[in-house]
Design a protein around this motif. Structure first.
Motif, short mmCIF file in Angstrom:
data_model
loop_
_atom_site.label_atom_id
_atom_site.label_comp_id
_atom_site.label_asym_id
_atom_site.label_seq_id
_atom_site.Cartn_x
_atom_site.Cartn_y
_atom_site.Cartn_z
N ASN A 22 25.40 84.05 8.17
CA ASN A 22 26.72 84.92 6.98
C ASN A 22 26.72 85.67 8.65
O ASN A 22 26.09 85.94 9.36
N GLN B 86 21.63 80.13 3.79
CA GLN B 86 23.46 80.53 3.64
C GLN B 86 23.41 81.35 4.83
O GLN B 86 23.14 82.76 4.70
N ASN C 114 29.66 89.30 5.92
CA ASN C 114 30.24 89.09 4.49
C ASN C 114 29.74 87.25 4.19
O ASN C 114 29.94 86.40 4.94
N VAL C 115 29.55 87.54 3.47
CA VAL C 115 29.26 85.84 2.58
C VAL C 115 30.83 85.47 2.23
O VAL C 115 31.41 86.32 1.84
N HIS D 97 32.70 81.47 11.25
CA HIS D 97 31.35 80.81 10.94
C HIS D 97 30.38 81.71 12.13
O HIS D 97 30.80 81.71 13.51
#
Length: 569
Positions: A487, A485, A490-491, A532
């Protein structure tokens, strides 16, 4: 000699004799010091990108020996880096030449020659030392359990063992020493030179089983004042009956002697107690047997066997066998065998096997094998084993050593495969990874970041699995699947990079290696999120395909990339 002819020693003669004795001791002392073989002398030395030729010169001056070798067959011009603190010279030479040179001592000469490799013989040598103190262990046994070829360590902890016609897919060595835990080296660990650490035994496996079983054996004494208990103490004979029925222990057709009777068939309305069962025992609540049980035992709550269970044992809650189990234990909550297990344990929650086992442990939550297990452990959450000659399948797995695979979210093999990786790919210039398990199957935990000079850091975390088959003596292939993932600070939204990687790994020595290879990457991300991080910064690989899914506001990108970096073992 006649007493009249004997002369007493004068003071002068006494002094001369004393001086001679001192000189003799002084002469012998250096000779005694020379008894330590040159290859076993402990040396502290380091090298930083230094040619092996110069390193050998400094090493010879430190130790006081002369190296003899042919520069036409041994490359002493290549450079070497390493640091050694109080290491035997034999071990230093092994690492300096990456196991490619054999050293032999002849007087003050140390003769170096290329190590001969043969398909018909595998020669393994090295040291066995105490893991806690670092001191060599003398008289430890190192052996091949297939051929039974063995070697005993000398006073320096050194051994050498030649295995004839080895099958490299199944070669394993066992190391035993009294008062130390046994060690199993499987084929993927069998380098020609080994440093084997033995840990002092802290647990007496048989003692553990006895201590855990004692309070359960005391359960036979229903009350110290009961007639049934007195009969158990007084009557040593065993009585045999074809059939018995009981309501509760000592309330049935065998009356107060039920604890001394072995029955072929036993039926207990609520619960029963007997000396043993030869064929079938059924209980509404529980069955308890002082001795052995065959071939079927079933109870609504629990079964308790003080001897050997042979056959099938089923209970709504738990089955407990204080000696060996040969067959199947099926418990709604769990099963316990304090002796050896030869068969299968099926537990809704947990299975425990204290002594060695051969078969399978299948549990909804956890399996525990305190000693060796030849077979498989399958659990919904946790498998714990000592030496596993087979496989483990569970969310989390732990074993001291394993010959098969550990499949799960996280598997730790104490004497298995562990690596820390530092490298880069086309997305992030700094990535870290931790691999644990076996080379046949391992788990990967990853993290990486991009050192941007901004308030928000681009970073990623992920998980993967892989396998590392051997291609050559020191060359491995990595086949891995990983998801990360990515990032920005933050996620916040879906931004998943799924990667298939196929590469090569080459270890330098025992603690360092390099890797590189291509990858195929498939990114899946949330199109509604506008923040993103940039996918690429330092390189710009070509995006092969981009697709948008009709539902879910999800899109994807596909590209080819690559990885490279260092691995620490």
């Amino acid at each position: 000699m006649d007493a009249s002819k004997r002369t007493e020693m004068t003071p002068r003669q006494g002094i001369l004799r004393m001086v001679g004795l001192i000189m003799l001791i002084g002469t012998l002392s250096p000779l005694r010091a020379q008894e330590l073989p040159i290859l076993e002398k402990k040396v502290s030395i380091s090298a930083d990108d230094e040619s092996l030729e110069n390193f050998l010169k400094r090493l010879s001056q430190t130790v006081g020996c002369i190296f003899s070798y042919s520069s036409s067959v041994i490359d002493v011009k290549r450079t070497f880096s390493g640091t050694f603190v109080e290491q035997p010279m034999r071990a230093i030479l092994e690492e300096a030449f990456s196991g490619g040179v054999e050293a032999k001592q002849k007087g003050v000469y140390v003769i170096l020659s290329p190590r001969q490799q043969s398909k018909n013989e595998l020669v393994v040598s090295g040291y066995v030392v105490d893991e806690t103190t670092g001191k060599p262990i003398r008289d430890a046994t190192v052996y091949d359990p297939i051929t039974l070829k063995s070697s005993i360590t000398d006073e320096f902890g050194f051994f050498q063992l030649a295995i004839k016609n080895p099958n490299m897919d199944s070669v394993r060595l066992v190391v035993n020493k009294k008062n130390y835990g046994d060690t199993l080296l499987v084929n993927e660990q069998l380098n020609p030179f080994q440093k084997i650490l033995l840990k002092t035994s802290e647990v007496d496996l048989e003692g553990v089983g006895k201590s855990l079983a004692k309070p359960m054996k005391d359960a036979w004494q229903w009350t110290k004042q009961s007639v049934g208990s007195t009969n158990l103490e007084n009557v040593s004979d065993t009585i045999y009956r074809k059939f018995q029925v009981s309501l509760l222990p000592f309330i049935g057709t065998n009356r107060k002697l039920s604890g001394n009777v072995v029955n072929d068939y036993s039926f207990n309305v609520w619960g029963g107690f007997s000396a043993g069962t030869n064929k079938v025992e059924l209980g509404g609540w529980f069955n308890a047997n002082k001795g052995d049980v065959k071939y079927l035992q079933m109870a609504g709550l629990f079964n308790l066997v003080g001897g050997v269970m042979q056959g099938v044992q089923m209970a709504g809650i738990t089955n407990v066998v204080l000696e060996d189990t040969h067959g199947v234990q099926g418990g709604g909550v769990g099963n316990v065998t304090f002796g050896s297990l030869q068969g299968v344990q099926l537990g809704g929650v947990v299975n425990l096997a204290i002594m060695e086992g051969k078969g399978a442990q299948l549990a909804g939550i956890a399996n525990y094998a305190h000693s060796d297990l030849s077979g498989i452990q399958v659990a919904g959450i946790l498998n714990v084993g000592n030496r596993i000659n087979g496989s483990q399948i569970g969310l989390f797995n732990y074993a001291d050593s394993i010959s098969g695979v550990s499949i799960g979210l996280l598997s730790i093999v104490r004497r298995g495969y562990r690596q820390v990786e530092v490298g880069a790919d086309e997305v992030l210039p700094l990535n870290f990874a931790f691999r644990t398990g076996t080379r046949k199957f391992y788990n990967i935990l990853t993290a990486g970041f991009r050192p941007d000079f901004t308030d928000s850091v681009t970073w990623a975390f992920g998980y993967g699995v892989g396998t590392a088959p051997r291609l050559g003596k020191k060359l491995f292939m990595n086949i891995e699947v990983n998801s990360s993932q990515m990032n920005l600070a933050n996620v916040a939204a879906l931004n998943l990079i799924n990667t298939v990687y196929v590469g090569l790994e080459y270890p330098f020595g025992k603690n360092l290696g390099v890797y590189l290879g291509p990858s195929l990457n498939w990114r899946i991300y949330d199109t509604r999120f506008q923040h993103h991080p940039d996918l690429f910064t330092y390189v710009q690989p070509r995006i092969q395909t981009e697709n948008s899914f009709p539902v879910g506001n999800v899109a994807s990108q596909l590209w080819f990339g690559g990885r490279a970096g260092l691995r620490f073992f």
